[in-house]
Design a protein around this motif. Structure first.
Motif, mmCIF file in Angstrom:
data_model
loop_
_atom_site.group_PDB
_atom_site.id
_atom_site.type_symbol
_atom_site.label_atom_id
_atom_site.label_comp_id
_atom_site.label_asym_id
_atom_site.label_seq_id
_atom_site.Cartn_x
_atom_site.Cartn_y
_atom_site.Cartn_z
ATOM 1 N N ILE A 111 62.169 -1.095 63.267
ATOM 2 C CA ILE A 111 62.100 -2.281 64.118
ATOM 3 C C ILE A 111 62.974 -2.051 65.350
ATOM 4 N N PHE A 112 62.411 -2.385 66.520
ATOM 5 C CA PHE A 112 63.089 -2.174 67.794
ATOM 6 C C PHE A 112 63.205 -3.495 68.543
ATOM 7 N N THR A 113 64.428 -3.882 68.891
ATOM 8 C CA THR A 113 64.622 -5.113 69.659
ATOM 9 C C THR A 113 64.439 -4.850 71.140
ATOM 10 N N ALA A 114 65.022 -3.803 71.670
ATOM 11 C CA ALA A 114 64.841 -3.355 73.059
ATOM 12 C C ALA A 114 64.788 -4.512 74.047
ATOM 13 N N THR A 115 65.897 -5.208 74.195
ATOM 14 C CA THR A 115 65.939 -6.326 75.142
ATOM 15 C C THR A 115 66.543 -5.928 76.480
ATOM 16 N N ASP A 116 67.382 -4.921 76.505
ATOM 17 C CA ASP A 116 68.005 -4.480 77.761
ATOM 18 C C ASP A 116 67.076 -3.524 78.507
ATOM 19 N N PRO A 117 66.995 -3.663 79.828
ATOM 20 C CA PRO A 117 66.146 -2.746 80.600
ATOM 21 C C PRO A 117 66.576 -1.284 80.393
ATOM 22 N N GLU A 177 64.726 3.034 80.738
ATOM 23 C CA GLU A 177 63.564 3.825 81.118
ATOM 24 C C GLU A 177 63.540 5.124 80.326
ATOM 25 N N LYS A 178 62.463 5.315 79.594
ATOM 26 C CA LYS A 178 62.227 6.531 78.818
ATOM 27 C C LYS A 178 63.415 6.891 77.925
ATOM 28 N N LYS A 179 63.932 5.900 77.236
ATOM 29 C CA LYS A 179 65.040 6.116 76.316
ATOM 30 C C LYS A 179 64.483 6.687 75.014
ATOM 31 N N ARG A 180 64.958 7.871 74.645
ATOM 32 C CA ARG A 180 64.491 8.521 73.412
ATOM 33 C C ARG A 180 65.354 8.091 72.239
ATOM 34 N N MET A 181 64.696 7.825 71.120
ATOM 35 C CA MET A 181 65.398 7.383 69.923
ATOM 36 C C MET A 181 64.849 8.104 68.696
ATOM 37 N N GLU A 182 65.742 8.363 67.756
ATOM 38 C CA GLU A 182 65.395 8.943 66.457
ATOM 39 C C GLU A 182 65.901 7.947 65.423
ATOM 40 N N VAL A 183 64.997 7.393 64.605
ATOM 41 C CA VAL A 183 65.399 6.336 63.672
ATOM 42 C C VAL A 183 64.959 6.643 62.240
ATOM 43 N N GLU A 184 65.760 6.157 61.307
ATOM 44 C CA GLU A 184 65.430 6.257 59.880
ATOM 45 C C GLU A 184 64.335 5.243 59.564
ATOM 46 N N LEU A 185 63.521 5.546 58.572
ATOM 47 C CA LEU A 185 62.488 4.619 58.124
ATOM 48 C C LEU A 185 63.045 3.743 57.005
ATOM 49 N N MET A 186 62.588 2.502 56.977
ATOM 50 C CA MET A 186 63.046 1.540 55.980
ATOM 51 C C MET A 186 61.862 1.034 55.157
ATOM 52 N N GLY A 187 62.181 0.419 54.015
ATOM 53 C CA GLY A 187 61.160 -0.172 53.155
ATOM 54 C C GLY A 187 60.692 -1.519 53.691
ATOM 55 N N ARG A 188 59.892 -2.212 52.904
ATOM 56 C CA ARG A 188 59.415 -3.541 53.299
ATOM 57 C C ARG A 188 59.490 -4.479 52.102
ATOM 58 N N LYS A 189 59.316 -5.753 52.376
ATOM 59 C CA LYS A 189 59.391 -6.809 51.362
ATOM 60 C C LYS A 189 60.677 -6.692 50.567
ATOM 61 N N ARG A 190 60.596 -6.553 49.271
ATOM 62 C CA ARG A 190 61.806 -6.491 48.443
ATOM 63 C C ARG A 190 62.639 -5.240 48.714
ATOM 64 N N VAL A 225 63.977 -11.373 72.708
ATOM 65 C CA VAL A 225 65.069 -11.515 71.737
ATOM 66 C C VAL A 225 64.519 -11.902 70.372
ATOM 67 N N LYS A 226 63.526 -12.783 70.357
ATOM 68 C CA LYS A 226 62.954 -13.272 69.091
ATOM 69 C C LYS A 226 61.802 -12.401 68.583
ATOM 70 N N SER A 227 61.305 -11.516 69.427
ATOM 71 C CA SER A 227 60.103 -10.750 69.082
ATOM 72 C C SER A 227 60.335 -9.252 69.143
ATOM 73 N N PRO A 228 60.898 -8.677 68.096
ATOM 74 C CA PRO A 228 61.072 -7.219 68.103
ATOM 75 C C PRO A 228 59.728 -6.509 67.979
ATOM 76 N N ILE A 229 59.739 -5.231 68.287
ATOM 77 C CA ILE A 229 58.550 -4.394 68.108
ATOM 78 C C ILE A 229 58.680 -3.713 66.746
ATOM 79 N N LYS A 230 57.663 -3.875 65.908
ATOM 80 C CA LYS A 230 57.689 -3.306 64.559
ATOM 81 C C LYS A 230 56.697 -2.151 64.477
ATOM 82 N N VAL A 231 57.181 -1.003 64.004
ATOM 83 C CA VAL A 231 56.329 0.172 63.811
ATOM 84 C C VAL A 231 56.284 0.474 62.317
ATOM 85 N N GLN A 232 55.094 0.399 61.736
ATOM 86 C CA GLN A 232 54.907 0.753 60.331
ATOM 87 C C GLN A 232 54.104 2.046 60.260
ATOM 88 N N ILE A 233 54.485 2.910 59.331
ATOM 89 C CA ILE A 233 53.732 4.144 59.095
ATOM 90 C C ILE A 233 53.013 3.997 57.759
#
Length: 123
Positions: free
Chosen positions: A79-85, A87-100, A56-64
């Motif tokens: 950023i992916f929280t993925a706390t619920d069990p 299996e092989k759930k496919r996701m398509e996500v928008e990319l976001m900026g960082r810092k400001r 819950v406190k530790s999401p998975i962060k993917v930076q490109i």
């Protein structure tokens, strides 16, 4: 988590498009994918496994990032929280900026497949 691909990344190199790679981090651990040269639509098909003590406190962060000789350039993150069990759930996500710019959309989308389990032997 499997980092499948990204599409529509921002052109950052003068010649060609970009040389993208991913840095995946969670709870102080980092894994880097191979760099795919001269593309705005990289195909990684790279898998990572994290044992998360506090999902819950530790999401998975993917930076490109775009690899360069002098200094690599940031392209976007997801950023992916993925706390619920799941299996092989496919996701398509928008990319976001960082810092400001953390709430600003960046060019491109990331495609992943994620499995979350409380039983490490099932992976």
């Amino acid at each position: 988590m499997t980092l499948i691909r990204a599409v529509g990344l921002e052109r950052q190199d003068t010649v060609g498009g970009a040389d993208p790679y991913c840095v995946v981090s969670c709870e102080g651990e980092k894994v880097t994918t191979p760099c795919i040269n001269d593309t705005l639509n990289p195909q990684w098909d790279s898998s990572v496994i994290f044992f998360r003590k506090q999902p819950v406190k530790s999401p998975i962060k993917v930076q490109i990032w775009n690899k360069n000789v002098i200094k690599d350039e940031y392209m976007g993150k997801a950023i992916f929280t993925a706390t619920d069990p799941c299996e092989k759930k496919r996701m398509e996500v928008e990319l976001m900026g960082r810092k400001r710019e953390r709430n600003a959309k960046r060019s491109g989308k990331l495609f992943i497949e994620i499995t979350t389990s409380t039983d490490i032997d099932s992976l």
